[in-house]
Scaffold this motif. Structure first.
Motif, PDB file in Angstrom:
ATOM      1  N   ALA A  13       0.699  -1.320   0.040  1.00  0.00           N
ATOM      2  CA  ALA A  13       0.030   0.084   0.175  1.00  0.00           C
ATOM      3  C   ALA A  13       0.856   1.246  -0.044  1.00  0.00           C
ATOM      4  N   GLN A  14       0.359   2.349  -0.565  1.00  0.00           N
ATOM      5  CA  GLN A  14       1.029   3.665  -0.626  1.00  0.00           C
ATOM      6  C   GLN A  14       0.664   4.355   0.597  1.00  0.00           C
ATOM      7  N   ALA A  15       1.532   5.476   0.318  1.00  0.00           N
ATOM      8  CA  ALA A  15       1.357   6.477   1.707  1.00  0.00           C
ATOM      9  C   ALA A  15       0.164   7.292   1.592  1.00  0.00           C
ATOM     10  N   CYS A  16      -0.516   7.658   3.021  1.00  0.00           N
ATOM     11  CA  CYS A  16      -1.557   8.387   2.880  1.00  0.00           C
ATOM     12  C   CYS A  16      -0.924   9.717   2.954  1.00  0.00           C
ATOM     13  N   VAL A  17      -1.399  10.551   2.026  1.00  0.00           N
ATOM     14  CA  VAL A  17      -1.168  12.062   1.604  1.00  0.00           C
ATOM     15  C   VAL A  17      -2.289  12.728   1.696  1.00  0.00           C
ATOM     16  N   CYS A  18      -2.142  13.941   2.754  1.00  0.00           N
ATOM     17  CA  CYS A  18      -3.369  14.548   2.835  1.00  0.00           C
ATOM     18  C   CYS A  18      -3.200  16.260   3.145  1.00  0.00           C
ATOM     19  N   SER A  19      -4.038  16.857   3.061  1.00  0.00           N
ATOM     20  CA  SER A  19      -3.809  18.306   3.404  1.00  0.00           C
ATOM     21  C   SER A  19      -3.297  18.642   4.865  1.00  0.00           C
ATOM     22  N   ARG A  20      -3.863  17.776   5.767  1.00  0.00           N
ATOM     23  CA  ARG A  20      -3.597  17.736   7.108  1.00  0.00           C
ATOM     24  C   ARG A  20      -3.517  18.854   8.021  1.00  0.00           C
ATOM     25  N   ASN A  21      -3.842  19.913   7.396  1.00  0.00           N
ATOM     26  CA  ASN A  21      -4.097  21.185   8.145  1.00  0.00           C
ATOM     27  C   ASN A  21      -5.076  20.934   9.150  1.00  0.00           C
ATOM     28  N   ILE A  22      -4.643  21.303  10.516  1.00  0.00           N
ATOM     29  CA  ILE A  22      -5.641  21.005  11.778  1.00  0.00           C
ATOM     30  C   ILE A  22      -5.905  22.371  12.337  1.00  0.00           C
ATOM     31  N   VAL A 282       7.124   6.281  11.116  1.00  0.00           N
ATOM     32  CA  VAL A 282       6.472   5.674   9.988  1.00  0.00           C
ATOM     33  C   VAL A 282       6.927   4.349   9.373  1.00  0.00           C
ATOM     34  N   GLY A 283       6.164   3.603   8.600  1.00  0.00           N
ATOM     35  CA  GLY A 283       6.522   2.245   8.315  1.00  0.00           C
ATOM     36  C   GLY A 283       7.244   2.278   7.069  1.00  0.00           C
ATOM     37  N   ASP A 284       7.589   3.310   6.356  1.00  0.00           N
ATOM     38  CA  ASP A 284       8.179   3.232   4.975  1.00  0.00           C
ATOM     39  C   ASP A 284       8.554   4.947   4.738  1.00  0.00           C
ATOM     40  N   PRO A 285       9.716   5.200   4.114  1.00  0.00           N
ATOM     41  CA  PRO A 285      10.118   6.477   3.950  1.00  0.00           C
ATOM     42  C   PRO A 285       8.981   7.209   3.148  1.00  0.00           C
ATOM     43  N   MET A 286       8.060   6.545   2.269  1.00  0.00           N
ATOM     44  CA  MET A 286       6.965   7.468   1.551  1.00  0.00           C
ATOM     45  C   MET A 286       5.949   7.890   2.293  1.00  0.00           C
ATOM     46  N   TYR A 287       5.921   7.347   3.753  1.00  0.00           N
ATOM     47  CA  TYR A 287       4.798   8.109   4.420  1.00  0.00           C
ATOM     48  C   TYR A 287       5.476   9.139   5.562  1.00  0.00           C
ATOM     49  N   ILE A 288       6.564   9.607   5.128  1.00  0.00           N
ATOM     50  CA  ILE A 288       7.364  10.826   5.837  1.00  0.00           C
ATOM     51  C   ILE A 288       6.515  11.983   5.670  1.00  0.00           C
ATOM     52  N   GLU A 289       6.270  12.759   6.787  1.00  0.00           N
ATOM     53  CA  GLU A 289       5.165  13.996   6.349  1.00  0.00           C
ATOM     54  C   GLU A 289       6.222  15.327   6.767  1.00  0.00           C
ATOM     55  N   ASN A 290       6.139  15.924   5.803  1.00  0.00           N
ATOM     56  CA  ASN A 290       6.872  17.365   5.662  1.00  0.00           C
ATOM     57  C   ASN A 290       6.012  18.429   5.883  1.00  0.00           C
ATOM     58  N   VAL A 291       6.546  19.711   5.922  1.00  0.00           N
ATOM     59  CA  VAL A 291       5.585  20.995   6.073  1.00  0.00           C
ATOM     60  C   VAL A 291       4.296  20.874   5.322  1.00  0.00           C
TER      61      VAL A 291
END
Length: 302
Positions: A13-22, A282-291
């Motif tokens: 499975a690929q990373a969850c990528v979202c706007s994630r602004n809270i 994270v479980g994989d580098p593609m899950y790493i979150e940035n700014v």
């Protein structure tokens, strides 16, 4: 939740990528009949191992796609929202997102392409209460998410869960003095079952705590600073659990708002926020979150 995943049987499975602004809850209670409209723009970068990742990153399983280059994703979310105030501190609202996924470099993964599609619509019933001197605030919300997001068969790109979901929040606040208030909020979301392919995106929840400050009592300008603990569960394909999915993170966010127009009981305000990870597992580098960051415009039109 705006997610990306790979449906091919032989792939992870690929990373969850979202706007994630809270955003931090304001503590305002909607008056009966009030109509609030909002337009929000959010942008987030995910998977950039050379970008800002925080002070500590734990990668549990390593690169599961070492043979196929998967570049970072830049995800933009444009959300139109509206709500109407009901009696007894209640309000009814809905948000309609549009999701734009851009790969910063060409991807070697089949189906991992740029996209621009509607996301899942959420409908919420909110409740807010404050005492007579407005010192204490309690609030909550609950509602469904509708499977209006686009899910492309045999592709890692999707702008929705592919199934109905549910969201909820519980929040509280206290005015420390006329210019300073503290706020805490617990929020969560989950799908109510697998999509048509048998895939289930992991649930998520976050805990927020922070403070809002204004240089003048009841002034037009305010600033907020808050910390967020975020947790996302593992994705599942029928009975197969993708162990490299799921994540934990602690983020720091700052935001500001300015009410640039007021007339009687109507008003309009601009908002801006920036969110960055301090620590993550994270479980994989593609899950790493940035700014991540966002801009918003809201107006009480009635």
């Amino acid at each position: 939740m705006i997610a990306l995943f790979l449906a091919a049987q032989q792939a992870h499975a690929q990373a969850c990528v979202c706007s994630r602004n809270i955003a931090m809850p304001s503590g305002a209670v909607s008056r009966p009949g009030a109509v609030l409209l909002s337009l929000d723009y959010g942008a987030a970068l995910s998977g950039d191992i050379e970008g800002w990742q925080g002070f500590s990153v734990t990668d549990l399983y390593g690169d599961s796609m070492a043979g196929m280059y998967m570049p970072p994703h830049f995800v933009q979310t444009i959300t139109l929202g509206g709500s109407v105030g009901l009696p007894a501190g209640l309000s009814l609202g809905a948000n309609l997102p549009y999701v734009i996924v851009h790969h910063v470099e060409p991807s070697e993964m089949p189906g991992d392409v740029d996209s621009a599609d509607p996301g899942d619509v959420d409908v919420t019933v909110k409740y807010g209460w404050s005492n007579k001197d407005k010192r204490f605030f309690l609030g909550g919300s609950v509602g469904p998410t509708l499977p209006t997001g686009t899910v492309i068969a045999d592709s890692p790109v999707r702008s929705g869960r592919g199934t109905f979901g549910i969201t909820g929040t519980v929040s509280g606040g206290m005015k420390i003095n006329p210019k300073l208030a503290s706020v805490v909020q617990l929020a969560g979301s989950a799908g109510l079952g697998p999509d048509d392919t048998g895939y289930t995106l992991g649930p998520s929840w976050n805990l927020l705590a922070g403070a809002r400050w204004s240089p003048r009592e009841n002034g037009r300008f305010s600033m907020a600073g808050y910390g967020i603990y975020r947790w996302t569960g593992k994705d599942q394909q029928d009975a197969l659990v993708y162990k490299n999915t799921g994540s934990q993170a602690i983020d720091l966010a700052v935001s500001g708002s300015y009410t640039f127009w007021e007339k009687e009981m109507r008003s309009a305000a601009l908002m801006a926020r920036v969110q960055a990870p301090l620590w993550q597992v994270v479980g994989d580098p593609m899950y790493i979150e940035n700014v991540a960051g966002g801009l918003g415009l809201s107006a009480t039109v009635f």
